[in-house]
Design a protein around this motif. Structure first.
Motif, short mmCIF file in Angstrom:
data_model
loop_
_atom_site.label_atom_id
_atom_site.label_comp_id
_atom_site.label_asym_id
_atom_site.label_seq_id
_atom_site.Cartn_x
_atom_site.Cartn_y
_atom_site.Cartn_z
N UNK A 165 0.82 -1.21 0.00
CA UNK A 165 0.00 0.00 0.00
C UNK A 165 0.86 1.26 0.00
N UNK A 166 0.20 2.37 -0.30
CA UNK A 166 0.90 3.66 -0.33
C UNK A 166 1.48 4.01 1.04
N UNK A 167 0.66 3.90 2.08
CA UNK A 167 1.13 4.22 3.42
C UNK A 167 2.21 3.27 3.89
N UNK A 168 2.03 1.99 3.61
CA UNK A 168 3.03 1.01 4.03
C UNK A 168 4.35 1.19 3.32
N UNK A 169 4.29 1.59 2.05
CA UNK A 169 5.52 1.83 1.30
C UNK A 169 6.34 2.94 1.96
N UNK A 170 5.67 4.00 2.40
CA UNK A 170 6.38 5.10 3.07
C UNK A 170 6.99 4.68 4.40
N UNK A 171 6.38 3.68 5.04
CA UNK A 171 6.82 3.28 6.38
C UNK A 171 7.73 2.06 6.38
N UNK A 172 8.03 1.51 5.21
CA UNK A 172 8.87 0.31 5.20
C UNK A 172 10.24 0.62 5.79
N UNK A 173 10.81 -0.37 6.43
CA UNK A 173 12.05 -0.19 7.15
C UNK A 173 13.25 -0.65 6.32
N UNK A 174 14.42 -0.26 6.75
CA UNK A 174 15.63 -0.54 5.99
C UNK A 174 15.84 -2.04 5.77
N UNK A 175 16.48 -2.36 4.66
CA UNK A 175 16.83 -3.75 4.39
C UNK A 175 18.26 -4.05 4.80
N UNK A 176 18.87 -3.22 5.63
CA UNK A 176 20.21 -3.50 6.14
C UNK A 176 20.23 -4.87 6.80
N UNK A 177 21.13 -5.76 6.40
CA UNK A 177 21.14 -7.12 6.98
C UNK A 177 21.45 -7.13 8.47
N UNK A 178 22.13 -6.11 8.96
CA UNK A 178 22.43 -6.05 10.40
C UNK A 178 21.17 -5.69 11.19
#
Length: 335
Positions: free
Chosen positions: A108-121
């Motif tokens: 979703x639009x809102x979820x896309x803005x709130x997605x968190x980093x994909x840093x493996x750490x």
């Protein structure tokens, strides 16, 4: 097994009330990021407040020619919307570059803005991460950081924001609409995501319990030439090593009347290139001027041991994007 409560909200007020009434609650819409983080143990909410059925799934044309996009509009629907494709092509291109069709059909639009980093750490509970566990350290800084930030990072965090959509929204001067216990408020997308500073655990300026209700695309950017370009490790769907969204509008004499540039994959948030924009405004965007403007922005970069390649990569992406826009024929009068 950890107990998990589930609440299906029937209205905005119901959603925020349920969030406030339940300890450690999270809003759930498409769940493409939150559910993954729950499986990894990074997120462990006690309550999920389902907002997927709230009436926030429409794209509304505003009286001034702008668009209001509901927070639960699916990425696939938004990318295909005829008004988005015609008036804000950079947004449609960013969404199509961002994920597979299966994910776009759910995200979703809102979820896309709130997605968190994909840093493996961040995603590995056995590793130190100030974003996940404040004060534990940043494992990436002395570890594997090829994909990490070259702009705006801090000693505590070098993660990057993964959203393609947010980069386009930043270049388009979009505004995020929020609903919370204190009422309604709006935040420009360029100010919505935070740089890490001393609190990398805080991704955005959203307040506890607030819910994104929509995003407004301004009429001022409607119909202007725009595009989104992305460099990634493989041709299939992958997160950006570097990306750029650009808007470029020329006067009749060929000088820049309006310009907006945002980088992705380089920082903790979409990086609005204000120095480059200032160098181009009012000038003829020839190759030399474009090169100097982009260099002025990226001279701020502080690459790490393994990611210095991102600077020339972003430089070339931005130069090509701006050169392409500058070469486009002017739209017909009244278009």
């Amino acid at each position: 097994m950890k107990p998990l409560a589930y609440v299906r909200a029937g209205s905005l007020d119901e959603a925020t009330a349920a969030h406030a009434a339940h300890e450690d609650a999270r809003y759930l819409a498409g769940g493409t990021n939150l559910v993954d983080l729950m499986k990894l143990g990074v997120e462990s909410p006690a309550t999920l407040v389902d907002v997927s059925r709230l009436p926030l799934d429409g794209v509304e044309e505003l009286p001034d020619g702008g668009l209001r996009i509901g927070a639960t509009v699916r990425n696939s629907d938004l990318a295909a919307h005829p008004l988005v494709r015609r008036r804000y092509p950079a947004l449609s291109q960013a969404l199509l570059a961002g994920a597979s069709g299966q994910l776009r059909n759910v995200a979703t639009t809102g979820g896309n803005l709130l997605q968190r980093t994909r840093c493996p750490y961040f995603q590995d509970l056995s590793k130190p991460c100030n974003k996940r566990a404040p004060g534990s350290g940043c494992g990436a800084r002395d570890g594997v950081h090829r994909d990490h930030a070259v702009l705006g990072h801090s000693p505590g965090c070098i993660a990057t924001n993964p959203s393609d959509m947010a980069v386009a929204l930043a270049a388009l001067d979009a505004v995020v609409e929020l609903h919370g216990a204190e009422g309604e408020r709006s935040v420009p997308v360029t100010e919505f995501h935070r740089l890490p500073g001393e609190h990398p655990e805080l991704d955005t300026v959203i307040r506890p319990g607030e819910l994104i209700t929509g995003v407004v695309l301004p009429s001022a950017a409607a119909g202007l030439p725009s595009l989104y370009r992305k460099a990634r490790d493989r041709a299939s769907y992958a997160f950006a090593l570097a990306s750029v969204a650009a808007v470029l509008d020329l006067d009749g004499d060929g000088t820049v009347r309006r310009v907006a540039i945002a980088f992705g994959g380089l920082a903790h948030r979409p990086w609005r290139a204000r120095l480059a924009e200032a160098a181009l405004l009012g000038a003829a965007p020839d190759d030399e001027r474009i090169a100097r403007a982009v260099d002025a922005e990226l001279d701020q970069a502080q690459p790490l041991r393994d990611n210095a390649f991102k600077v020339p990569l972003a430089r070339n992406l931005a130069r090509r994007a701006l050169t392409e826009l500058a070469a486009r024929p002017a739209p017909p009068a009244g278009a």
